[in-house]
Structure formats: structure tokens, C-alpha cells
Scaffold this motif. Structure first.
Motif, PDB file in Angstrom:
ATOM      1  N   PHE A 238       0.817  -1.210   0.000  1.00 53.80           N
ATOM      2  CA  PHE A 238       0.000   0.000   0.000  1.00 53.80           C
ATOM      3  C   PHE A 238       0.859   1.272   0.000  1.00 53.80           C
ATOM      4  CE2 PHE A 238      -3.401  -2.875   1.218  1.00 53.80           C
ATOM      5  CZ  PHE A 238      -4.477  -2.341   0.516  1.00 53.80           C
ATOM      6  N   SER A 239       2.108   1.134   0.339  1.00 53.21           N
ATOM      7  CA  SER A 239       3.013   2.291   0.316  1.00 53.21           C
ATOM      8  C   SER A 239       3.846   2.339  -0.957  1.00 53.21           C
ATOM      9  CB  SER A 239       3.959   2.244   1.532  1.00 53.21           C
ATOM     10  OG  SER A 239       3.232   2.217   2.736  1.00 53.21           O
ATOM     11  N   GLY A 240       3.722   1.327  -1.817  1.00 56.87           N
ATOM     12  CA  GLY A 240       4.530   1.246  -3.017  1.00 56.87           C
ATOM     13  C   GLY A 240       3.950   2.034  -4.180  1.00 56.87           C
ATOM     14  N   ALA A 241       4.640   1.962  -5.300  1.00 59.75           N
ATOM     15  CA  ALA A 241       4.231   2.711  -6.489  1.00 59.75           C
ATOM     16  C   ALA A 241       3.077   2.035  -7.218  1.00 59.75           C
ATOM     17  CB  ALA A 241       5.422   2.863  -7.440  1.00 59.75           C
ATOM     18  N   ASP A 242       2.927   0.707  -7.050  1.00 64.14           N
ATOM     19  CA  ASP A 242       1.885  -0.043  -7.749  1.00 64.14           C
ATOM     20  C   ASP A 242       1.182  -0.975  -6.764  1.00 64.14           C
ATOM     21  OD1 ASP A 242       0.265  -1.307  -9.587  1.00 64.14           O
ATOM     22  OD2 ASP A 242       1.871  -2.592 -10.392  1.00 64.14           O
ATOM     23  N   PRO A 243       0.340  -0.423  -5.877  1.00 60.13           N
ATOM     24  CA  PRO A 243      -0.316  -1.267  -4.867  1.00 60.13           C
ATOM     25  C   PRO A 243      -1.112  -2.422  -5.480  1.00 60.13           C
ATOM     26  CG  PRO A 243      -0.615   1.044  -4.352  1.00 60.13           C
ATOM     27  CD  PRO A 243      -0.011   0.989  -5.725  1.00 60.13           C
ATOM     28  N   ARG A 244      -1.877  -2.164  -6.537  1.00 55.69           N
ATOM     29  CA  ARG A 244      -2.686  -3.214  -7.154  1.00 55.69           C
ATOM     30  C   ARG A 244      -1.807  -4.347  -7.666  1.00 55.69           C
ATOM     31  NH1 ARG A 244      -7.400  -3.741 -10.440  1.00 55.69           N
ATOM     32  NH2 ARG A 244      -7.426  -5.925 -11.117  1.00 55.69           N
ATOM     33  N   GLY A 245      -0.738  -4.015  -8.361  1.00 55.00           N
ATOM     34  CA  GLY A 245       0.142  -5.042  -8.910  1.00 55.00           C
ATOM     35  C   GLY A 245       0.821  -5.859  -7.821  1.00 55.00           C
ATOM     36  N   GLU A 246       1.314  -5.168  -6.779  1.00 49.58           N
ATOM     37  CA  GLU A 246       1.994  -5.878  -5.696  1.00 49.58           C
ATOM     38  C   GLU A 246       1.029  -6.753  -4.908  1.00 49.58           C
ATOM     39  OE1 GLU A 246       4.673  -3.478  -3.315  1.00 49.58           O
ATOM     40  OE2 GLU A 246       4.862  -2.038  -4.946  1.00 49.58           O
ATOM     41  N   LEU A 247      -0.180  -6.249  -4.658  1.00 45.06           N
ATOM     42  CA  LEU A 247      -1.175  -7.045  -3.946  1.00 45.06           C
ATOM     43  C   LEU A 247      -1.587  -8.264  -4.775  1.00 45.06           C
ATOM     44  CD1 LEU A 247      -3.454  -4.222  -2.503  1.00 45.06           C
ATOM     45  CD2 LEU A 247      -1.965  -5.746  -1.182  1.00 45.06           C
ATOM     46  N   THR A 248      -1.699  -8.090  -6.092  1.00 46.03           N
ATOM     47  CA  THR A 248      -2.058  -9.212  -6.955  1.00 46.03           C
ATOM     48  C   THR A 248      -1.018 -10.318  -6.859  1.00 46.03           C
ATOM     49  OG1 THR A 248      -3.254  -7.771  -8.501  1.00 46.03           O
ATOM     50  CG2 THR A 248      -2.517  -9.908  -9.338  1.00 46.03           C
TER      51      THR A 248
END
Length: 259
Positions: A238-248
Motif C-alpha cells: 500500500f506504500s509502493g508505487a503499484d499497490p494493485r500489482g503488488e497485492l495481486t
């Protein structure tokens, strides 16, 4: 009469009624607040004591009424904190029924997650689940449409992980959990909120891996154990540049290995 009221008004009414019920419970004569006033001087203590007993009687009557409602089945399905496959919440045949089921189930899952985390006195706003449902229906329509046809394991894991990640992102963005029972209660702190909402999203993903799966009561428990092991990565996402991609990516790894 309630059938003639708009769905938005009905959901807001339910949230307000829950708030009233919580306020009533805070003023019971045998609550901590009621006991703290026992040493006050008469007549204030006497009057407040009588009101406290009246409130207690009303709360007990409501609780008794709740016990008369069959608890084994509510709305045609088991009364457990278990999600349906995501596709059933976004059915084109009956979108209103899907939204109602989504609100009901996610409210129950969030409530169970709060209890499992030992977070007391929190309030859940059901209206936010209606907003989350609307956002997913609009932004994930193509992915939701593929759920009925995507059967290859690798592709289905990626598809469901993306939807679960979108669900978690929307839950966190709409922020349904409040740290107090009053209308002015502030949001639950972010790590605690994500700690409750991440298992909810993963449980929905697990239920979606098989489109015809029946609701399972242990999915939330499994999801809580799994997300606890990855919580640092979830919070970092949630603190990264691509929350959706990292969560996926995180959820795909969990979905591929969990039962």
C-alpha cells in the motif's frame, strides 16, 4: 413498506439503527458506565439508575427478539461468516440481489475479523460496502465477466488474484471500519484496518477459485493465518508505487497454495 424505500436509504437506516443499538448498550444499568455512576448523589443517580434499568429492559427485549429469528438460515443460506464466489455478487441477472448479498456477507466477514483480532467497540459502516460493490462493478466488469469461462488453473489464479487485490484496495480506500461507536468515530488505524480487511478479500478470492463452491465457514480463518504470514508485504504494497500489482502478486501466491 421497506420494499418501497430506495436501497441507499435502507442501508443508511440499517447503519443508523446499529448506532442506536450500540448507544443503548452503553447506557445499560449493568454496563461499566452504569456501574461507575452508582456512587453519585441522589436524585441524579436515582433517576439515571431508573433510566439505566429501562434501557436494559429494552436491550434485553431486542436481544430476546433476535433469538426468535432462525439463525441456521438467513436470506436462504447458512448464517455464517462465509463469502460466495465473487461472480455471484455481480450477476447480471439480479444485480440488486448480488449487491445485498455482498453487503451482508462482507459485513459479517468484517465483524468476524474484528472479533478475531480482539478489536472491541469498533463500528462497521455497511454503506461503504455498497460503494465498494459499485466501484468493482464499474471498474472490473471485464474481469468479472471472465470468471464464468476461465478454467485453466494458472490463468484463473491470476484472474482471481487481480479481483481480490482490487477488492482489498477498494475496501481500504472506502474505509468501512471505525474505532468507536459514535457517528464522529475516527477511522481504525491503517495497519489494524488492513489486518482485518486483507483476510476478507483473500477469503472472497478463495471462495471464487471454484465458481460453484458452497460457502465454507473456515475460509476466513484460513485467510487470516495466510495474510498474517504476509502482512509486512501487504502493508508495504500500500506504500509502493503499484499497490494493485503488488497485492495481486501476493494474493496469487497464496491462492495457488491454499486449499
Amino acid at each position: 413498506m421497506l420494499r418501497e424505500i430506495s436501497e441507499e436509504v435502507r442501508v443508511n437506516m440499517k447503519d443508523r439503527l446499529r448506532q442506536v443499538r450500540q448507544a443503548i448498550r452503553r447506557h445499560r444499568h449493568d454496563s461499566a458506565g452504569g456501574r461507575d455512576q452508582a456512587g453519585a448523589s441522589f436524585p441524579r443517580a436515582g433517576i439515571e439508575g431508573l433510566l439505566g434499568h429501562a434501557v436494559s429492559a429494552f436491550d434485553d427485549a431486542m436481544t430476546m427478539a433476535e433469538t426468535l429469528v432462525p439463525r441456521d438460515r438467513i436470506g436462504g443460506r447458512p448464517a455464517i461468516a462465509a463469502p460466495l464466489p465473487l461472480g455471484r455478487y455481480f450477476s447480471a441477472r439480479d444485480p440488486l440481489a448480488g449487491e445485498r448479498a455482498f453487503r451482508r456477507d462482507l459485513y459479517a466477514l468484517a465483524k468476524a475479523a474484528l472479533a478475531a483480532r480482539g478489536i472491541e467497540g469498533a463500528r462497521i459502516r455497511e454503506t461503504t460496502f455498497a460503494a465498494v460493490h459499485a466501484a468493482l462493478a464499474a471498474e472490473e466488469a471485464e474481469a468479472l465477466g471472465r470468471l464464468a469461462h476461465e478454467s485453466a488453473w494458472t490463468e484463473r489464479v491470476a484472474l482471481v488474484a487481480g479481483l481480490a487485490a482490487a477488492l482489498l484496495a477498494e475496501l481500504v480506500r472506502h474505509d468501512p471500519l471505525r474505532a468507536g461507536e459514535t457517528a464522529q468515530a475516527h477511522p481504525l488505524d491503517r495497519p489494524a484496518a488492513i489486518g482485518c480487511l486483507a483476510p476478507v478479500a483473500l477469503a472472497c478470492g478463495l471462495a471464487t477459485m471454484e465458481s460453484d463452491a458452497r460457502p465454507e465457514a473456515d475460509l476466513l480463518e484460513i485467510a487470516m493465518l495466510a495474510t498474517d504470514a504476509r502482512m509486512d508485504r501487504v502493508l508495504d504494497a500500500f506504500s509502493g508505487a503499484d499497490p494493485r500489482g503488488e497485492l495481486t502478486a501476493i494474493l496469487a501466491a497464496l491462492l495457488a497454495h491454499l486449499p
